[in-house]
Design a protein around this motif. Structure first.
Motif, PDB file in Angstrom:
ATOM      1  N   SER A 186       0.825  -1.213   0.000  1.00 11.38           N
ATOM      2  CA  SER A 186       0.000   0.000   0.000  1.00 11.38           C
ATOM      3  C   SER A 186       0.857   1.260   0.000  1.00 11.38           C
ATOM      4  N   SER A 187       2.126   1.136   0.416  1.00 11.08           N
ATOM      5  CA  SER A 187       3.028   2.294   0.418  1.00 11.08           C
ATOM      6  C   SER A 187       3.772   2.451  -0.897  1.00 11.08           C
ATOM      7  N   GLY A 188       3.542   1.516  -1.845  1.00 12.32           N
ATOM      8  CA  GLY A 188       4.193   1.593  -3.140  1.00 12.32           C
ATOM      9  C   GLY A 188       5.433   0.731  -3.272  1.00 12.32           C
ATOM     10  N   GLN A 189       5.895   0.132  -2.180  1.00 12.76           N
ATOM     11  CA  GLN A 189       7.059  -0.739  -2.260  1.00 12.76           C
ATOM     12  C   GLN A 189       6.705  -2.028  -3.024  1.00 12.76           C
ATOM     13  N   VAL A 190       7.696  -2.582  -3.711  1.00  5.64           N
ATOM     14  CA  VAL A 190       7.503  -3.800  -4.491  1.00  5.64           C
ATOM     15  C   VAL A 190       8.423  -4.877  -3.939  1.00  5.64           C
ATOM     16  N   PHE A 191       7.853  -6.068  -3.677  1.00  3.20           N
ATOM     17  CA  PHE A 191       8.606  -7.195  -3.157  1.00  3.20           C
ATOM     18  C   PHE A 191       8.357  -8.411  -4.054  1.00  3.20           C
ATOM     19  N   GLU A 192       9.375  -9.260  -4.188  1.00  5.31           N
ATOM     20  CA  GLU A 192       9.248 -10.441  -5.039  1.00  5.31           C
ATOM     21  C   GLU A 192       9.732 -11.683  -4.308  1.00  5.31           C
ATOM     22  N   THR A 193       9.109 -12.791  -4.643  1.00 10.58           N
ATOM     23  CA  THR A 193       9.548 -14.099  -4.147  1.00 10.58           C
ATOM     24  C   THR A 193       9.176 -15.129  -5.202  1.00 10.58           C
TER      25      THR A 193
END
Length: 357
Positions: A186-193
């Motif tokens: 929701s803060s715009g950060q992008v995470f991947e797994t």
């Protein structure tokens, strides 16, 4: 008490004691969860006061009258893999008395660093053609705004992508696929797994389409070569690798590979009076070329092996994959007896043909 970041483990300390216990919340029933209790080895001598999950994904431990906080790391893992670290946070002369504050960053912990969106899991055994159910376990410090999945299956076209926390995907071909999950917070950060998915092949059943056989013949029905350990279940409950068909009807088999993948096939077999279509007279010297050879009308000649005998039972001609070419060359007029064999189906046809010269 405190939970691991992925919610799979519960940690509990003993009031005024010196022990920390881990419970596996994925063990199943309440009794099974209780039975999963394992002790975490610790070195703190003081009485334990509190456990609290920090924003860095570790669980912090306070002990009575201590000037430091201890820490449990790798807390999503089983007890044997959890690490206890003493004197991790210096309280700058203060001492632990009771519970930790509810806001972990009041302790001046390092800024929150989330390296991925959590974990991805799929079915342990996956067979081609079956839906794979994916699940993602999200770090509690990330509020997801969107999920974007790539199943590593570009041949699937648009179905190779999906949204949502727990989608499914069907792989039509066996192989190894690299699945990626991209979470936008929701803060715009992008995470991947990601995760590698192994898709196992289905058994192959080598059956023709529905077929009509010659009356009096037989049909050897088999799924074809299969690896050792394969099991079979036919429509009549039998478990042999093949059946010999002598009656018309609908036949079905379910083949299960040693890896647990299953394929099912069905065929309808009917019988007709084929011998009446075969010639009982040929005229090698006649004017009608259509009657000059022994031709298997109504059958695919190359599917059959032909053996011919004279009236004394002596073999006078043999040909595999017959080509409708026998015209009694070098033989006298008279009766001859044929034996036709289909090596694929096991059908056998016997009869006679008269040679007129």
């Amino acid at each position: 008490m405190e939970f691991s970041p992925d919610g799979s483990r519960l940690y509990a300390d003993t009031v005024g004691g010196h022990e920390i216990w881990q419970y596996n919340l994925l063990a199943g029933t309440p009794a099974a969860i209780a039975a999963s209790k394992q002790r975490i080895p610790i070195t703190t001598r003081g009485e334990l006061n509190d456990l609290q999950l920090g924003p860095d994904g570790n669980i912090y431990v306070s002990a009575w009258d201590s000037h430091y906080l201890a820490r449990l790391t790798n807390v999503n893992a089983s007890a044997a893999a959890v690490r206890y670290e003493e004197r991790v946070v210096d309280l700058q002369g203060a001492t632990c008395q009771f519970a930790l504050p509810r806001g972990p960053n009041d302790l001046n912990l390092p800024p929150v660093v989330v390296t991925n969106s959590g974990t991805v899991s799929a079915s342990a055994v996956t067979c081609a053609g079956e839906p794979v159910l994916f699940q993602s376990s999200l770090s509690p410090f990330v509020t997801a705004a969107s999920y974007a999945w790539d199943f590593g299956d570009p041949d699937a076209g648009g179905a190779n992508q999906a949204a949502g926390q727990a989608p499914s995907h069907t792989y039509t071909q066996a192989g190894t696929y690299a699945v990626r999950l991209r979470v936008t917070s929701s803060s715009g950060q992008v995470f991947e797994t990601g995760q590698t998915v192994q898709v196992l092949p289905l058994p192959r059943i080598a059956w023709p389409a529905d077929t009509t056989l010659c009356a009096g013949g037989q049909y050897k029905l088999s799924p074809g070569p299969q690896p050792a350990g394969t099991t079979y279940r036919w429509q009549d409950g039998s478990t042999t690798s093949g059946q010999t068909i002598i009656q018309a009807g609908q036949y079905q088999v379910r083949v299960t590979s040693p890896t647990g993948c299953t394929t099912q096939a069905q065929i309808t077999v009917s019988f007709a009076d084929c011998p009446s279509l075969l010639p009982n007279i040929i005229l090698p010297a006649g004017d009608n070329a259509a009657n000059a050879h022994f031709a298997l009308r109504g059958l695919n000649a190359s599917d059959w092996d032909l053996t011919l005998f004279n009236r004394w039972g002596r073999e006078i001609h043999r040909q595999e994959h017959y080509d409708n070419s026998w015209a009694a060359a070098g033989q006298s007029a008279g009766l001859y007896y044929y034996f036709l064999y289909n090596p694929t189906t096991g059908q056998r046809l016997r009869g006679w043909v008269e040679v007129v010269k």
